[in-house]
Structure formats: C-alpha cells, structure tokens
Design a protein around this motif. Sequence first.
Motif, mmCIF file in Angstrom:
data_model
loop_
_atom_site.group_PDB
_atom_site.id
_atom_site.type_symbol
_atom_site.label_atom_id
_atom_site.label_comp_id
_atom_site.label_asym_id
_atom_site.label_seq_id
_atom_site.Cartn_x
_atom_site.Cartn_y
_atom_site.Cartn_z
ATOM 1 N N SER A 20 0.845 -1.194 0.000
ATOM 2 C CA SER A 20 0.000 0.000 0.000
ATOM 3 C C SER A 20 0.880 1.245 0.000
ATOM 4 C CB SER A 20 -0.902 0.011 1.231
ATOM 5 O OG SER A 20 -1.754 -1.120 1.242
ATOM 6 N N SER A 21 0.422 2.283 -0.690
ATOM 7 C CA SER A 21 1.206 3.507 -0.765
ATOM 8 C C SER A 21 0.281 4.684 -1.044
ATOM 9 C CB SER A 21 2.266 3.414 -1.866
ATOM 10 O OG SER A 21 1.665 3.330 -3.148
ATOM 11 N N LEU A 22 0.802 5.877 -0.801
ATOM 12 C CA LEU A 22 0.110 7.119 -1.119
ATOM 13 C C LEU A 22 1.000 7.956 -2.023
ATOM 14 C CD1 LEU A 22 -1.279 8.095 2.400
ATOM 15 C CD2 LEU A 22 -2.646 7.367 0.428
ATOM 16 N N PRO A 23 0.418 8.756 -2.926
ATOM 17 C CA PRO A 23 1.233 9.670 -3.726
ATOM 18 C C PRO A 23 1.894 10.716 -2.831
ATOM 19 C CG PRO A 23 -0.999 9.455 -4.619
ATOM 20 C CD PRO A 23 -1.017 8.833 -3.263
ATOM 21 N N ILE A 24 2.991 11.277 -3.301
ATOM 22 C CA ILE A 24 3.679 12.381 -2.640
ATOM 23 C C ILE A 24 3.504 13.623 -3.502
ATOM 24 C CG2 ILE A 24 5.903 13.282 -1.851
ATOM 25 C CD1 ILE A 24 6.777 10.371 -1.403
ATOM 26 N N ALA A 28 7.164 12.184 -8.300
ATOM 27 C CA ALA A 28 6.779 10.929 -8.940
ATOM 28 C C ALA A 28 6.929 9.751 -7.983
ATOM 29 C CB ALA A 28 7.630 10.701 -10.187
ATOM 30 N N GLU A 29 7.564 9.992 -6.834
ATOM 31 C CA GLU A 29 7.744 8.936 -5.841
ATOM 32 C C GLU A 29 6.466 8.721 -5.050
ATOM 33 O OE1 GLU A 29 12.457 9.218 -4.809
ATOM 34 O OE2 GLU A 29 11.098 10.494 -3.660
ATOM 35 N N ARG A 30 6.414 7.610 -4.336
ATOM 36 C CA ARG A 30 5.259 7.296 -3.505
ATOM 37 C C ARG A 30 5.712 7.027 -2.074
ATOM 38 N NH1 ARG A 30 0.628 6.589 -6.427
ATOM 39 N NH2 ARG A 30 -0.427 5.568 -4.673
ATOM 40 N N PHE A 31 4.802 7.252 -1.134
ATOM 41 C CA PHE A 31 5.066 6.988 0.276
ATOM 42 C C PHE A 31 4.492 5.618 0.602
ATOM 43 C CE2 PHE A 31 4.325 7.166 4.834
ATOM 44 C CZ PHE A 31 5.470 7.787 5.305
ATOM 45 N N TYR A 32 5.364 4.610 0.754
ATOM 46 C CA TYR A 32 4.921 3.244 1.023
ATOM 47 C C TYR A 32 4.608 3.083 2.504
ATOM 48 C CZ TYR A 32 5.766 1.782 -3.709
ATOM 49 O OH TYR A 32 5.678 1.653 -5.074
ATOM 50 N N LEU A 33 3.474 2.451 2.776
ATOM 51 C CA LEU A 33 2.937 2.394 4.133
ATOM 52 C C LEU A 33 3.443 1.172 4.884
ATOM 53 C CD1 LEU A 33 -0.770 3.419 3.446
ATOM 54 C CD2 LEU A 33 1.234 4.876 3.824
ATOM 55 N N PHE A 154 -11.337 -0.148 3.016
ATOM 56 C CA PHE A 154 -11.671 1.216 2.552
ATOM 57 C C PHE A 154 -11.997 2.163 3.698
ATOM 58 C CE2 PHE A 154 -12.966 -1.744 -0.852
ATOM 59 C CZ PHE A 154 -12.161 -1.292 -1.877
ATOM 60 N N SER A 155 -11.468 1.904 4.894
ATOM 61 C CA SER A 155 -11.830 2.730 6.052
ATOM 62 C C SER A 155 -10.903 3.918 6.264
ATOM 63 C CB SER A 155 -11.853 1.879 7.320
ATOM 64 O OG SER A 155 -10.576 1.324 7.603
ATOM 65 N N GLY A 156 -9.932 4.154 5.356
ATOM 66 C CA GLY A 156 -8.998 5.262 5.548
ATOM 67 C C GLY A 156 -8.742 6.098 4.315
ATOM 68 N N PRO A 157 -9.773 6.696 3.688
ATOM 69 C CA PRO A 157 -9.508 7.580 2.550
ATOM 70 C C PRO A 157 -8.621 8.741 2.969
ATOM 71 C CG PRO A 157 -11.779 7.826 3.327
ATOM 72 C CD PRO A 157 -11.213 6.635 4.032
ATOM 73 N N CYS A 158 -7.669 9.100 2.111
ATOM 74 C CA CYS A 158 -6.631 10.069 2.501
ATOM 75 C C CYS A 158 -6.159 10.856 1.282
ATOM 76 C CB CYS A 158 -5.456 9.319 3.135
ATOM 77 S SG CYS A 158 -4.193 10.342 3.929
ATOM 78 N N THR A 159 -5.613 12.029 1.520
ATOM 79 C CA THR A 159 -4.980 12.800 0.451
ATOM 80 C C THR A 159 -3.581 12.262 0.174
ATOM 81 O OG1 THR A 159 -3.938 14.383 1.952
ATOM 82 C CG2 THR A 159 -6.176 14.891 1.237
ATOM 83 N N SER A 160 -2.952 12.819 -0.841
ATOM 84 C CA SER A 160 -1.525 12.604 -1.039
ATOM 85 C C SER A 160 -0.762 13.188 0.152
ATOM 86 C CB SER A 160 -1.053 13.297 -2.326
ATOM 87 O OG SER A 160 -1.713 12.770 -3.455
ATOM 88 N N ILE A 161 0.471 12.729 0.334
ATOM 89 C CA ILE A 161 1.308 13.226 1.423
ATOM 90 C C ILE A 161 2.055 14.478 0.958
ATOM 91 C CG2 ILE A 161 3.249 12.719 2.946
ATOM 92 C CD1 ILE A 161 0.677 11.193 3.622
ATOM 93 N N ALA A 162 1.894 15.559 1.716
ATOM 94 C CA ALA A 162 2.610 16.803 1.437
ATOM 95 C C ALA A 162 3.860 16.844 2.298
ATOM 96 C CB ALA A 162 1.725 18.009 1.743
ATOM 97 N N PRO A 163 5.052 16.855 1.706
ATOM 98 C CA PRO A 163 6.282 16.818 2.493
ATOM 99 C C PRO A 163 6.459 18.061 3.364
ATOM 100 C CG PRO A 163 6.715 16.225 0.200
ATOM 101 C CD PRO A 163 5.329 16.785 0.255
#
Length: 252
Positions: A20-24, A28-33, A154-163
Amino acid sequence: MPLSAPETGPTTPFSPPTPSSLPIVHSAERFYLNRVYCVGRNYADHARELGNDPDREPPFFFAKPADAVYAVDEGVDAQNVAPNTVPYPPETDDLHFEMELVVAIGVGGADIASADALTHVFGYGAGVDLTRRDLQDTAKALRRPWDLSKGFDFSGPCTSIAPVAVIGHPDRARIWLDVDGEKRQKGDLADQIWPVSDVIAALSRFVTLRPGDLIFTGTPAGVGRIVPGSTVVAGIDGVGDLAFRVISPRQE
C-alpha cells in the motif's frame, strides 16, 4: 570455501500483495505504508460529545491495516465533484466520518523526546477515519476490542502526502468536512489536546516507529452518519483536500 547463494529465493503459493502507498505531492515517488496508528479523543469537544473527560485522559491508540488507506484527492474541483467512490461496508447501519490530520513518519525511533519528534516527520496528509459506530458502541459495552469497527476495507480515505519541505509543520489550520454540501465538522489543528510532537513521543514509548508509519491524529467535534449516496468533501487548509461518494457495495 564459502557456500554460494541459492539460485532462486523461496517460493509462495500465491502472488504477494502490492504494498500500500500514497502519492507524494510534487513528486513521482510514492510513500509506502508500514503501519497505521490512530489517536482517540484528541479534540476536547469531540471527547465531550462522546461522553468522556478530555482533561483526565492521556492519549490512547488503535490501529488500522495499511491497506485500508488509499488516496482520494485526485479530481476535487471548485464544484465539489467527488469522482472517487467508497463502498459502504457490511455489518453496519451506522457508518460515521471522522476528519483528521495524518502524520507520515520518515525517520524511525523509540522513546522519542517531544522536542525532537518533528524531525521524524516526512510529511502530512488529510484523512477520514471511517467508523462502524454501532459495532464500536457494542464492543465498548461488552468490553471487547474495537478492531472491526475501525479496521475494515476502505476505512482510511486520505490525500496525497505533502512533504514537510513543501508545507512545513502545520499547527494552526482549519480542518473541516462537508456532507452533501452541509458543514458537519469545523475546527482548527490548534484545538488538539495533544499536538503532533506529543503524539509521536507518546506512541514511540509503546512501539519503535519506522519509516512508512502513519498516525491519524484525532478528529474535532461534529462526527456523524453517512449513507450510500452521501458525498463527502473535506480538507485541512495548507495540507490537502479530498472528496468521495459513498456507494452500495453492489455498485460498480
């Protein structure tokens, strides 16, 4: 003579799941959970609306599986259109929203001092802790674990991660959530009982934090019910906005 490495690694009877991951943001990289922790009752008004005394309780934590978290910020526009969909979960008649600041850990550690805690943060997001409230209330009454009321698909909808390098460390910002155009939650990050630095310090006494960990930091007052057909639009100023529509599990 040293032994040679095996030509092939161990096999598995099934294909490994995709991490699982979220966009950053702006990358182009992703934040892997790795793991997902959540703080309970971190806003005084929300603690009181659930019948608790925020002045007498230290922070406590529960968890969600990492694959319950997924990005839903793509496509939010000025008309509050929500192209993302969230299936209504089974075994509940009382699904609730809880809007939260999400902390993304980039540097691990244990027994972290509050004064040093923010140096462990990679970035921030805005997420919704969806809760099967009827299951949670029953679990509380029977003194049973909350796991299935919080940790479902699907219990954690989230935005991309802002550094942090992009937005800094938000400590005063409007946090809000609308359902079908009606304001349901409105608060400020400054209203948190335990700020991010204290939350990280407290959690790191119980577990060694690792890069990829997420922490949902609690919700302001105004939590409530959503049903199939509800459109949720929410955000934290300077962090991110998200939107989704709740659908029946039978819909595509």
